[in-house]
Write a protein that holds these residues in place. Sequence first.
Motif, PDB file in Angstrom:
ATOM      1  N   LYS A   1       0.847  -1.198   0.000  1.00 37.45           N
ATOM      2  CA  LYS A   1       0.000   0.000   0.000  1.00 37.45           C
ATOM      3  C   LYS A   1       0.878   1.243   0.000  1.00 37.45           C
ATOM      4  O   LYS A   1       1.980   1.259   0.549  1.00 37.45           O
ATOM      5  N   LEU A   2       0.348   2.287  -0.626  1.00 37.20           N
ATOM      6  CA  LEU A   2       1.051   3.562  -0.768  1.00 37.20           C
ATOM      7  C   LEU A   2       0.115   4.690  -0.374  1.00 37.20           C
ATOM      8  O   LEU A   2      -0.993   4.796  -0.890  1.00 37.20           O
ATOM      9  N   ASP A   3       0.562   5.539   0.552  1.00 37.76           N
ATOM     10  CA  ASP A   3      -0.174   6.746   0.939  1.00 37.76           C
ATOM     11  C   ASP A   3       0.597   7.965   0.457  1.00 37.76           C
ATOM     12  O   ASP A   3       1.819   8.047   0.643  1.00 37.76           O
ATOM     13  N   ILE A   4      -0.132   8.910  -0.142  1.00 36.26           N
ATOM     14  CA  ILE A   4       0.460  10.178  -0.566  1.00 36.26           C
ATOM     15  C   ILE A   4      -0.355  11.297   0.068  1.00 36.26           C
ATOM     16  O   ILE A   4      -1.572  11.367  -0.109  1.00 36.26           O
ATOM     17  N   GLY A   5       0.317  12.164   0.860  1.00 31.46           N
ATOM     18  CA  GLY A   5      -0.392  13.190   1.616  1.00 31.46           C
ATOM     19  C   GLY A   5       0.051  14.591   1.264  1.00 31.46           C
ATOM     20  O   GLY A   5       1.195  14.822   0.849  1.00 31.46           O
TER      21      GLY A   5
END
Length: 417
Positions: free
Chosen positions: A151-155
């Motif tokens: 999983k990848l989160d971009i904030g």
Amino acid sequence: MKKRIFFSTIIFMTIFSINAQSFKLSSEIRPRFENRHGYKTLIKTGEEGASFISQRTRLNFNFKQEKLTLGISLQNVRVWGDISTLASNDNANSFHQAWAAYQLSEKLSLKFGRQEIIYDDSRIFGNVGWAQQARSFDAVVAKIKTSKKGKLDIGYSLNNDSRQLTNSLYTNVAGYKTFQYAWYHTEIENFGLSLLALNNGVEFLNSNSEEELNYSQTFGSRATYKTGNLSFNGSIYFQTGKIFENSVSSSYFGGNIKHKTSEEFNIGLGIEYLSGKDMNDTSSKIKSFNPVFGTNHKFNGFMDYFYVGNHINSVGLLDINATLAYSKNKFSAKLIPHVFSSTADIYNVNSKMSNSLGTEIDVVLGYKISNNVTLNGGFSKMYGTNSLEILKNGNNDSDNSWTWLMVTFKPTLFSSK
């Protein structure tokens, strides 16, 4: 204000219970007694410690309908006695969280609004749950499922003081003007790996009295591994860029090993290294590692001598610690000694001091009264050195200790599916 919150609660419950696919209304009431006698810093000769009771009160709404999810957390944080018993106004109310998330596809969702951001062991990003007010961000986060276990989160976050017509200097109430980050996590059998990159911007007036926005970068990785009753984790981070007009070059390393010796007992050993700057170093470069948005109370001793609103741009820290934990049925106990040293040189005028800062002993007890009521308490004592006196002032020979007792009520008030 209280009346508005009450009626809003009734309206939310009525609407959501009729229309929602899933709705949950829960609460949290958490009073905590503390006696501080050398907490966060060495107490000075002749000073008396402080005793008080603080309280967190929350009302949490969680709603889900098809691809839409909402989370709202109303919060009141106070110290008992901070307003009159006849007070007509209470300014301690806030929204701890108020966010909406939408599932655009099976692999992509977007989350907007005031929200907690927590990654890995909370060393760089955490919600600081121990603090009664805790931490949350105004941000948008894209959550991407890259594989079955990846999983990848971009904030992204952008802060201003108000709705402006023209640009003006942000007062950095949140501690930053803007940030962008990416966090990736994957698991392969017993092995876990996380990668984090954070670009953090702070606005300020430079030496020419001009508005300027400079960025510092934090990037690194955390790995975990478990086999049988043994578990390991290790983290490494670096910082570069600029904070205000000063260049940054700092580093961090941390590692832990944990062994489950029986159904009731766990033992663990840990080490943390945070780079620092010699006290006689007159350069403008920042060499001290800053955990940025971490849950720092969780690390380096519960008395918060390091990195909890303090020890920033200082001589760094080497923390060698051990944990002896016991848990059976509803009871739990932990004994955690820490041995602290600086990672940079300490000077008293022109005399170089020892790097040893002292030893802290933490004892924590817990009892689960019921499924939604827990009782926790603890006692901590700092045995500081003369070097710690140089950093903190105060008297290292005094009784520097901290005692606390906390009860947490977290019932579910209403649930509908």
